[in-house]
Scaffold this motif. Structure first.
Motif, mmCIF file in Angstrom:
data_model
loop_
_atom_site.group_PDB
_atom_site.id
_atom_site.type_symbol
_atom_site.label_atom_id
_atom_site.label_comp_id
_atom_site.label_asym_id
_atom_site.label_seq_id
_atom_site.Cartn_x
_atom_site.Cartn_y
_atom_site.Cartn_z
ATOM 1 N N UNK A 143 18.220 -0.435 15.869
ATOM 2 C CA UNK A 143 17.888 -0.110 14.477
ATOM 3 C C UNK A 143 18.830 -0.843 13.530
ATOM 4 N N UNK A 144 20.128 -0.822 13.855
ATOM 5 C CA UNK A 144 21.136 -1.494 13.023
ATOM 6 C C UNK A 144 20.827 -2.979 12.909
ATOM 7 N N UNK A 145 20.552 -3.609 14.046
ATOM 8 C CA UNK A 145 20.308 -5.050 14.024
ATOM 9 C C UNK A 145 19.009 -5.393 13.290
ATOM 10 N N UNK A 146 18.021 -4.538 13.376
ATOM 11 C CA UNK A 146 16.770 -4.752 12.645
ATOM 12 C C UNK A 146 17.031 -4.715 11.132
ATOM 13 N N UNK A 147 17.805 -3.724 10.684
ATOM 14 C CA UNK A 147 18.137 -3.628 9.261
ATOM 15 C C UNK A 147 19.039 -4.774 8.822
ATOM 16 N N UNK A 148 19.961 -5.170 9.697
ATOM 17 C CA UNK A 148 20.857 -6.281 9.375
ATOM 18 C C UNK A 148 20.069 -7.572 9.220
ATOM 19 N N UNK A 149 19.063 -7.767 10.056
ATOM 20 C CA UNK A 149 18.244 -8.974 9.992
ATOM 21 C C UNK A 149 17.517 -9.087 8.648
ATOM 22 N N UNK A 167 31.173 -1.108 17.253
ATOM 23 C CA UNK A 167 32.534 -1.207 17.745
ATOM 24 C C UNK A 167 32.615 -1.299 19.237
ATOM 25 N N UNK A 168 33.844 -1.164 19.714
ATOM 26 C CA UNK A 168 34.101 -1.373 21.126
ATOM 27 C C UNK A 168 34.534 -0.140 21.834
ATOM 28 N N UNK A 169 35.493 -0.254 22.765
ATOM 29 C CA UNK A 169 35.922 0.852 23.589
ATOM 30 C C UNK A 169 36.441 2.009 22.769
ATOM 31 N N UNK A 170 36.263 3.201 23.310
ATOM 32 C CA UNK A 170 36.786 4.382 22.660
ATOM 33 C C UNK A 170 35.877 4.950 21.592
ATOM 34 N N UNK A 171 34.697 4.392 21.442
ATOM 35 C CA UNK A 171 33.800 4.867 20.413
ATOM 36 C C UNK A 171 32.927 5.967 20.989
ATOM 37 N N UNK A 172 32.671 6.961 20.200
ATOM 38 C CA UNK A 172 31.799 8.029 20.655
ATOM 39 C C UNK A 172 32.495 8.921 21.662
ATOM 40 N N UNK A 217 28.422 3.614 11.452
ATOM 41 C CA UNK A 217 29.820 3.521 11.879
ATOM 42 C C UNK A 217 30.040 4.014 13.303
ATOM 43 N N UNK A 218 29.416 5.107 13.705
ATOM 44 C CA UNK A 218 29.613 5.655 15.037
ATOM 45 C C UNK A 218 28.991 4.837 16.146
ATOM 46 N N UNK A 219 28.103 3.921 15.802
ATOM 47 C CA UNK A 219 27.397 3.122 16.802
ATOM 48 C C UNK A 219 28.099 1.796 17.035
#
Length: 164
Positions: A121-127, A68-73, A64-66
């Motif tokens: 990492x997220x995209x690897x798991x999503x794939x 999204x768009x502006x204002x994240x983190x 979740x923290x990774x």
């Protein structure tokens, strides 16, 4: 009398326009999506089955923290302070880009690198969850979202814009 009527029409028009852009007190386009909202959007766009949707929801919650768009983190904008709570930027005048200290620049680079690694990492798991066609569609959509622009406008560099 005519000036008063025109002023009232202008005020009414501006109020209506601002109300449409400011639903629930949030700026449209800059609101952070919840993992559930993101998963529902992905399920619609990628035509996920129930099993995939459940796995994607878990993945979206994990990262979740990774996502999204502006204002994240944590950022380095006004009022947010820099690394270690040092109170933000050093220098800079009204209308100019503030200057970062070397420590702030290094911390920002480090955070960006960590975020990029987490995103990979997220995209690897999503794939692993999606079919090849679904993942290809996902990548195309991500490319289109990145192409919309950011600080410099749609695909353009930062700097002066021509007068229109």
């Amino acid at each position: 009398m005519k000036k008063i009527v025109m002023t009232m029409v202008a005020l009414l028009t501006m109020t209506t326009a601002m109300a449409q852009n400011n639903e629930n007190g949030q700026r449209r386009g800059f609101q952070r999506q919840t993992p559930e909202e993101m998963t529902n959007r992905m399920a619609d766009q990628l035509k996920l089955d129930d099993k995939q949707k459940s796995k994607v929801l878990d993945l979206n919650k994990e990262y979740e923290g990774v996502l999204g768009g502006p204002g994240m983190g944590r950022g380095f904008g006004r009022g947010q302070g820099g690394p270690g709570g040092q109170g933000g930027f050093q220098g800079g005048q009204q209308g100019q880009r503030p200057q970062l200290t070397e420590e702030q620049r290094a911390e920002m680079q480090k955070q960006m690198q960590q975020r990029m690694e987490k995103r990979q990492e997220y995209e690897k798991k999503l794939k692993e969850i999606l079919t090849d066609d679904q993942f290809k569609t996902y990548q195309e959509q991500q490319q289109q979202r990145r192409g919309r622009g950011g600080f410099g406008g749609p695909g353009g560099p930062r700097g002066q814009r021509p007068n229109m």
